[in-house]
Design a protein around this motif. Structure first.
Motif, PDB file in Angstrom:
ATOM      1  N   GLY A 157      18.411  56.397 -23.510  1.00 19.92           N
ATOM      2  CA  GLY A 157      18.754  54.739 -23.603  1.00 19.92           C
ATOM      3  C   GLY A 157      19.938  54.638 -22.464  1.00 19.92           C
ATOM      4  N   ARG A 158      20.849  55.830 -21.514  1.00 19.84           N
ATOM      5  CA  ARG A 158      21.638  55.135 -20.600  1.00 19.84           C
ATOM      6  C   ARG A 158      20.731  54.499 -19.204  1.00 19.84           C
ATOM      7  NH1 ARG A 158      24.331  59.914 -23.528  1.00 19.84           N
ATOM      8  NH2 ARG A 158      23.543  61.126 -21.463  1.00 19.84           N
ATOM      9  N   ALA A 159      19.548  55.745 -19.595  1.00 17.23           N
ATOM     10  CA  ALA A 159      18.985  55.114 -17.984  1.00 17.23           C
ATOM     11  C   ALA A 159      18.245  53.891 -18.210  1.00 17.23           C
ATOM     12  CB  ALA A 159      17.846  55.947 -18.260  1.00 17.23           C
ATOM     13  N   PHE A 160      17.417  53.126 -19.339  1.00 16.81           N
ATOM     14  CA  PHE A 160      17.064  51.739 -19.116  1.00 16.81           C
ATOM     15  C   PHE A 160      18.092  50.578 -19.627  1.00 16.81           C
ATOM     16  CE2 PHE A 160      13.970  55.124 -20.224  1.00 16.81           C
ATOM     17  CZ  PHE A 160      13.058  55.463 -19.306  1.00 16.81           C
ATOM     18  N   ALA A 161      19.221  51.119 -20.561  1.00 12.45           N
ATOM     19  CA  ALA A 161      20.417  49.589 -20.162  1.00 12.45           C
ATOM     20  C   ALA A 161      19.401  48.796 -21.095  1.00 12.45           C
ATOM     21  CB  ALA A 161      20.729  49.505 -19.090  1.00 12.45           C
ATOM     22  N   GLY A 162      19.140  48.936 -22.183  1.00 11.72           N
ATOM     23  CA  GLY A 162      18.101  47.928 -23.504  1.00 11.72           C
ATOM     24  C   GLY A 162      17.400  47.619 -22.650  1.00 11.72           C
ATOM     25  N   ARG A 163      16.380  47.482 -21.470  1.00  8.77           N
ATOM     26  CA  ARG A 163      14.954  46.900 -21.456  1.00  8.77           C
ATOM     27  C   ARG A 163      14.091  47.947 -22.097  1.00  8.77           C
ATOM     28  NH1 ARG A 163      14.215  49.516 -15.422  1.00  8.77           N
ATOM     29  NH2 ARG A 163      12.835  48.057 -15.071  1.00  8.77           N
ATOM     30  N   PRO A 164      13.454  46.917 -22.125  1.00 12.00           N
ATOM     31  CA  PRO A 164      11.986  47.153 -23.520  1.00 12.00           C
ATOM     32  C   PRO A 164      11.947  48.393 -22.868  1.00 12.00           C
ATOM     33  CG  PRO A 164      11.630  44.833 -22.906  1.00 12.00           C
ATOM     34  CD  PRO A 164      12.736  45.454 -21.823  1.00 12.00           C
ATOM     35  N   THR A 165      11.140  49.305 -23.713  1.00 14.07           N
ATOM     36  CA  THR A 165      10.783  50.875 -22.935  1.00 14.07           C
ATOM     37  C   THR A 165       9.784  51.679 -24.240  1.00 14.07           C
ATOM     38  OG1 THR A 165      13.078  51.197 -22.630  1.00 14.07           O
ATOM     39  CG2 THR A 165      11.559  52.993 -23.252  1.00 14.07           C
ATOM     40  N   ARG A 166       9.080  51.872 -23.509  1.00 20.46           N
ATOM     41  CA  ARG A 166       6.612  52.653 -23.633  1.00 20.46           C
ATOM     42  C   ARG A 166       8.250  54.278 -23.813  1.00 20.46           C
ATOM     43  NH1 ARG A 166       2.510  49.473 -21.941  1.00 20.46           N
ATOM     44  NH2 ARG A 166       3.118  47.396 -22.918  1.00 20.46           N
ATOM     45  N   VAL A 167       7.386  54.973 -24.978  1.00 16.84           N
ATOM     46  CA  VAL A 167       7.825  56.234 -24.957  1.00 16.84           C
ATOM     47  C   VAL A 167       6.663  57.173 -25.722  1.00 16.84           C
ATOM     48  CG1 VAL A 167       9.630  58.105 -26.048  1.00 16.84           C
ATOM     49  CG2 VAL A 167      10.016  56.305 -25.555  1.00 16.84           C
ATOM     50  N   TYR A 168       6.062  58.130 -24.635  1.00 13.33           N
ATOM     51  CA  TYR A 168       5.675  59.415 -25.167  1.00 13.33           C
ATOM     52  C   TYR A 168       5.719  60.425 -25.585  1.00 13.33           C
ATOM     53  CZ  TYR A 168       1.879  55.478 -24.157  1.00 13.33           C
ATOM     54  OH  TYR A 168       1.294  54.512 -22.995  1.00 13.33           O
ATOM     55  N   LEU A 169       5.354  61.016 -26.466  1.00 13.35           N
ATOM     56  CA  LEU A 169       5.113  62.681 -26.611  1.00 13.35           C
ATOM     57  C   LEU A 169       4.471  63.669 -27.233  1.00 13.35           C
ATOM     58  CD1 LEU A 169       8.772  60.909 -28.890  1.00 13.35           C
ATOM     59  CD2 LEU A 169       8.692  62.320 -27.001  1.00 13.35           C
ATOM     60  N   TYR A 170       4.812  64.286 -26.411  1.00 10.51           N
ATOM     61  CA  TYR A 170       3.773  65.854 -27.326  1.00 10.51           C
ATOM     62  C   TYR A 170       5.078  66.683 -27.732  1.00 10.51           C
ATOM     63  CZ  TYR A 170      -0.064  64.139 -24.139  1.00 10.51           C
ATOM     64  OH  TYR A 170      -0.769  63.012 -23.638  1.00 10.51           O
ATOM     65  N   MET A 171       4.278  67.266 -29.519  1.00 13.46           N
ATOM     66  CA  MET A 171       5.042  68.001 -29.848  1.00 13.46           C
ATOM     67  C   MET A 171       4.228  69.589 -30.179  1.00 13.46           C
ATOM     68  SD  MET A 171       7.856  67.161 -32.777  1.00 13.46           S
ATOM     69  CE  MET A 171       6.833  67.382 -34.318  1.00 13.46           C
ATOM     70  N   GLY A 172       5.061  70.439 -29.868  1.00 15.63           N
ATOM     71  CA  GLY A 172       4.362  71.793 -30.513  1.00 15.63           C
ATOM     72  C   GLY A 172       4.405  72.272 -31.910  1.00 15.63           C
ATOM     73  N   LYS A 173       2.865  72.927 -32.097  1.00 14.10           N
ATOM     74  CA  LYS A 173       3.118  73.097 -33.532  1.00 14.10           C
ATOM     75  C   LYS A 173       3.873  73.984 -34.077  1.00 14.10           C
ATOM     76  CE  LYS A 173      -0.591  76.678 -33.021  1.00 14.10           C
ATOM     77  NZ  LYS A 173      -0.741  76.681 -31.817  1.00 14.10           N
ATOM     78  N   GLY A 174       5.016  74.273 -33.922  1.00 16.90           N
ATOM     79  CA  GLY A 174       6.221  75.720 -33.418  1.00 16.90           C
ATOM     80  C   GLY A 174       7.215  74.862 -33.209  1.00 16.90           C
ATOM     81  N   ALA A 175       7.775  73.199 -33.077  1.00 16.69           N
ATOM     82  CA  ALA A 175       8.203  72.757 -32.891  1.00 16.69           C
ATOM     83  C   ALA A 175       9.132  72.579 -34.484  1.00 16.69           C
ATOM     84  CB  ALA A 175       8.452  71.627 -32.064  1.00 16.69           C
ATOM     85  N   PRO A 176      10.424  72.367 -35.012  1.00 20.16           N
ATOM     86  CA  PRO A 176      10.194  71.386 -35.917  1.00 20.16           C
ATOM     87  C   PRO A 176      10.095  70.164 -37.381  1.00 20.16           C
ATOM     88  CG  PRO A 176      12.454  72.847 -34.684  1.00 20.16           C
ATOM     89  CD  PRO A 176      11.693  71.873 -33.658  1.00 20.16           C
ATOM     90  N   ALA A 177       9.216  70.563 -37.407  1.00 26.81           N
ATOM     91  CA  ALA A 177       8.470  69.705 -38.303  1.00 26.81           C
ATOM     92  C   ALA A 177       9.568  68.438 -38.736  1.00 26.81           C
ATOM     93  CB  ALA A 177       8.316  69.425 -39.298  1.00 26.81           C
TER      94      ALA A 177
END
Length: 221
Positions: A157-177
């Motif tokens: 949020g601080r880096a992009f300062a309101g610009r339209p943003t796309r996010v890609y996330l990969y989450m491991g099976k051991g990370a909190p649901a």
């Protein structure tokens, strides 16, 4: 036919075999290759097929590489391949990649764990790394488990300062649901979110960073 983007998976077939197959279908191929052992071969194949193979070498991996592929796929239908490569360079330059891991043994094997880091991670703290100049910045930032989704969203949020943003996330099976809901809420609050993708961490990446991990790449339009 117009050039197609190709994200090579070395576990499926050899690069030379894959490229021969693709050049039988497409006039040109945009080849996305992460920095590493296969880059020299990719450069040789590009030189062997002048004008038909456009090579884009990148320090990104995981969700960052996924984001480049999807952006290239989106633009190749309406833009010249050289224009697409320039856009991929912009995405890399302006995008931000983070890795959060709570797996001390895996991080220790990789040489990414600072002294005393194992004890801290066992207390419910995650190591948060930023990818800078093609390398993970050391030492990582310690972040409590419950605050990892908010930390990622705030950094973007601080880096992009309101610009339209796309996010890609990969989450491991051991990370909190619970992170799934927390990520959705935090990203919506911190970003002008245009698109968000949450996918399972791939097996090869899970081996490298541990199952208790979250990788994320975001870039502004």
């Amino acid at each position: 036919m117009e050039p197609g983007p190709f994200l090579w998976n070395p576990l499926r077939e050899g690069l030379e075999t894959a490229l021969k197959r693709l050049l039988g279908v497409y006039d040109r191929v945009l080849l996305l290759v992460p920095f590493g052992a296969h880059l020299a071969l990719a450069e040789t194949l590009r030189d062997r097929h002048p004008g038909r193979v456009l090579l884009h070498a990148t320090p990104l991996f995981g969700p960052g590489l996924h984001a480049l592929y999807k952006r290239a796929e989106e633009l190749l239908a309406t833009s010249q391949a050289e224009e697409v490569v320039r856009e991929l360079e912009r995405v890399e330059r302006e995008g931000r990649f983070y890795l959060a891991s709570g797996d001390p043994e895996t991080l220790r094997r990789q040489g990414w764990l600072p002294p005393g880091g194992g004890l801290v991670l066992k207390l419910g703290v995650y190591a948060l790394f930023a990818l800078e100049a093609g390398r993970l910045r050391m030492p990582p930032l310690p972040v409590p488990e419950s605050l990892v989704p908010t930390a990622l969203a705030d950094f973007w949020g601080r880096a992009f300062a309101g610009r339209p943003t796309r996010v890609y996330l990969y989450m491991g099976k051991g990370a909190p649901a619970s992170w799934r809901q927390s990520l959705h809420k935090a990203l919506k609050e911190a970003l002008h979110l245009q698109k968000g993708h949450l996918l399972p961490l791939t097996r090869d990446l899970e081996t490298k960073v541990g199952s208790k991990s979250l990788m994320g790449f975001a870039y502004p339009l």
